[in-house]
Design a protein around this motif. Structure first.
Motif, PDB file in Angstrom:
ATOM      1  N   ASP A 167       0.872  -1.179   0.000  1.00  0.00           N
ATOM      2  CA  ASP A 167       0.000   0.000   0.000  1.00  0.00           C
ATOM      3  C   ASP A 167       0.907   1.226   0.000  1.00  0.00           C
ATOM      4  N   PHE A 168       0.934   1.970  -1.102  1.00  0.00           N
ATOM      5  CA  PHE A 168       1.743   3.197  -1.173  1.00  0.00           C
ATOM      6  C   PHE A 168       0.793   4.374  -1.319  1.00  0.00           C
ATOM      7  N   ARG A 169       0.722   5.203  -0.271  1.00  0.00           N
ATOM      8  CA  ARG A 169      -0.162   6.385  -0.260  1.00  0.00           C
ATOM      9  C   ARG A 169      -1.573   6.040  -0.686  1.00  0.00           C
ATOM     10  N   GLY A 170      -2.042   4.910  -0.208  1.00  0.00           N
ATOM     11  CA  GLY A 170      -3.417   4.497  -0.511  1.00  0.00           C
ATOM     12  C   GLY A 170      -3.567   3.760  -1.835  1.00  0.00           C
ATOM     13  N   MET A 171      -2.498   3.707  -2.652  1.00  0.00           N
ATOM     14  CA  MET A 171      -2.553   2.966  -3.921  1.00  0.00           C
ATOM     15  C   MET A 171      -2.122   1.530  -3.646  1.00  0.00           C
ATOM     16  N   LYS A 172      -3.071   0.600  -3.851  1.00  0.00           N
ATOM     17  CA  LYS A 172      -2.831  -0.767  -3.399  1.00  0.00           C
ATOM     18  C   LYS A 172      -2.420  -1.692  -4.540  1.00  0.00           C
ATOM     19  N   VAL A 173      -1.595  -2.644  -4.207  1.00  0.00           N
ATOM     20  CA  VAL A 173      -1.233  -3.715  -5.137  1.00  0.00           C
ATOM     21  C   VAL A 173      -2.441  -4.649  -5.260  1.00  0.00           C
ATOM     22  N   PRO A 174      -2.781  -5.068  -6.478  1.00  0.00           N
ATOM     23  CA  PRO A 174      -3.926  -5.978  -6.642  1.00  0.00           C
ATOM     24  C   PRO A 174      -3.807  -7.216  -5.733  1.00  0.00           C
ATOM     25  N   ASP A 175      -4.923  -7.564  -5.096  1.00  0.00           N
ATOM     26  CA  ASP A 175      -4.926  -8.670  -4.127  1.00  0.00           C
ATOM     27  C   ASP A 175      -4.354  -9.961  -4.690  1.00  0.00           C
TER      28      ASP A 175
END
Ligand code: 6GU
Length: 239
Positions: A186-194
């Protein structure tokens, strides 16, 4: 692989072959590269390599003699038949398939002109390939030849440490590369797809393949025109 470059500006190659992966590949003996200033083969007093065009018109042309002699010099004592490649905006458009073909050769010779064109007899009787790296004009063939050399050398055995990377990257399967992520999740609210965090390799492979296909369709639909889609891929494109 042996590579010879015939150029009036040998200094331009300094640096490119002396860094990073190309340097390591040379140090490991994956290829040897020799740059030859073909002016030294001019058999006239002033070492001229170009002359006016018959029939008139602006611009000078590279004469056949220095180039024929330079090619003869770099091919003498080599048992194998080289590919003799003229770098020209009139050539066949270069692509990954072409790189893969050249990577199988023992000896490549690049002919690079600068400003001038080539006398037609060089094309007719010497050259095996004419290559353009795209639909725009450069001041000379040197940069273009470096592009071709780089793309070929990275395909030679042992050059890429991680052997899979040459096969899974863009174009080798006819598709653009899928999105990739590294830490953090999670980078600044931008998440890696589950799915990428799931540990399920089959699902991850499927996601990547699908994203490659989707990206190719959005950005480079021309790449799909000449590619036979699998049933699975057709299914995904319907979604
Ligand atoms: Cl190979 N040479 C030059 N001069 N311009 C080009 C090129 C080559 N490929 C694209 N543009």
């Amino acid at each position: 692989m042996r590579i010879d470059v015939l150029s009036l500006f040998p200094e331009m190659y300094k640096g490119v072959l002396e860094h990073s992966i190309l340097k390591k590949a040379a140090d490991n003996g994956a290829f040897t590269c020799r740059i030859t200033d073909f002016r030294q083969y001019a058999d006239n007093k002033h070492q001229r390599v170009d002359d006016y065009t018959y029939g008139g018109g602006a611009g000078m042309l590279l004469m056949p003699q220095p180039i024929f002699d330079a090619v003869e010099a770099v091919t003498k004592d080599t048992g194998t038949k080289p590919r003799i490649i003229m770098m020209t905006p009139q050539g066949t458009r270069y692509n990954q398939r072409y790189a893969e073909e050249l990577a199988k050769e023992d000896h490549l010779i690049f002919l690079c002109g600068h400003y001038e064109g080539f006398d037609e007899r060089i094309r007719q009787s010497l050259v095996t390939d004419e290559i353009s790296i795209g639909d725009y004009v450069l001041t000379g063939g040197e940069l273009a030849s470096m592009v071709v050399m780089d793309s070929v050398i990275r395909l030679l055995p042992g050059v890429l440490g991680n052997e899979v990377s040459a096969h899974t990257d863009s174009f080798s399967n006819g598709l653009l590369e899928h999105p990739q992520y590294t830490r953090p999740a999670d980078f600044r609210g931008m998440k890696v797809p589950d799915v990428l965090l799931s540990g399920n390799h089959k699902l991850i492979e499927e996601w990547r393949h699908k994203e490659s296909l989707r990206r190719t369709l959005m950005r480079r639909p021309d790449l799909l025109e000449n590619r036979i889609l699998t049933d699975k891929e057709k299914e995904w494109l319907q979604e």
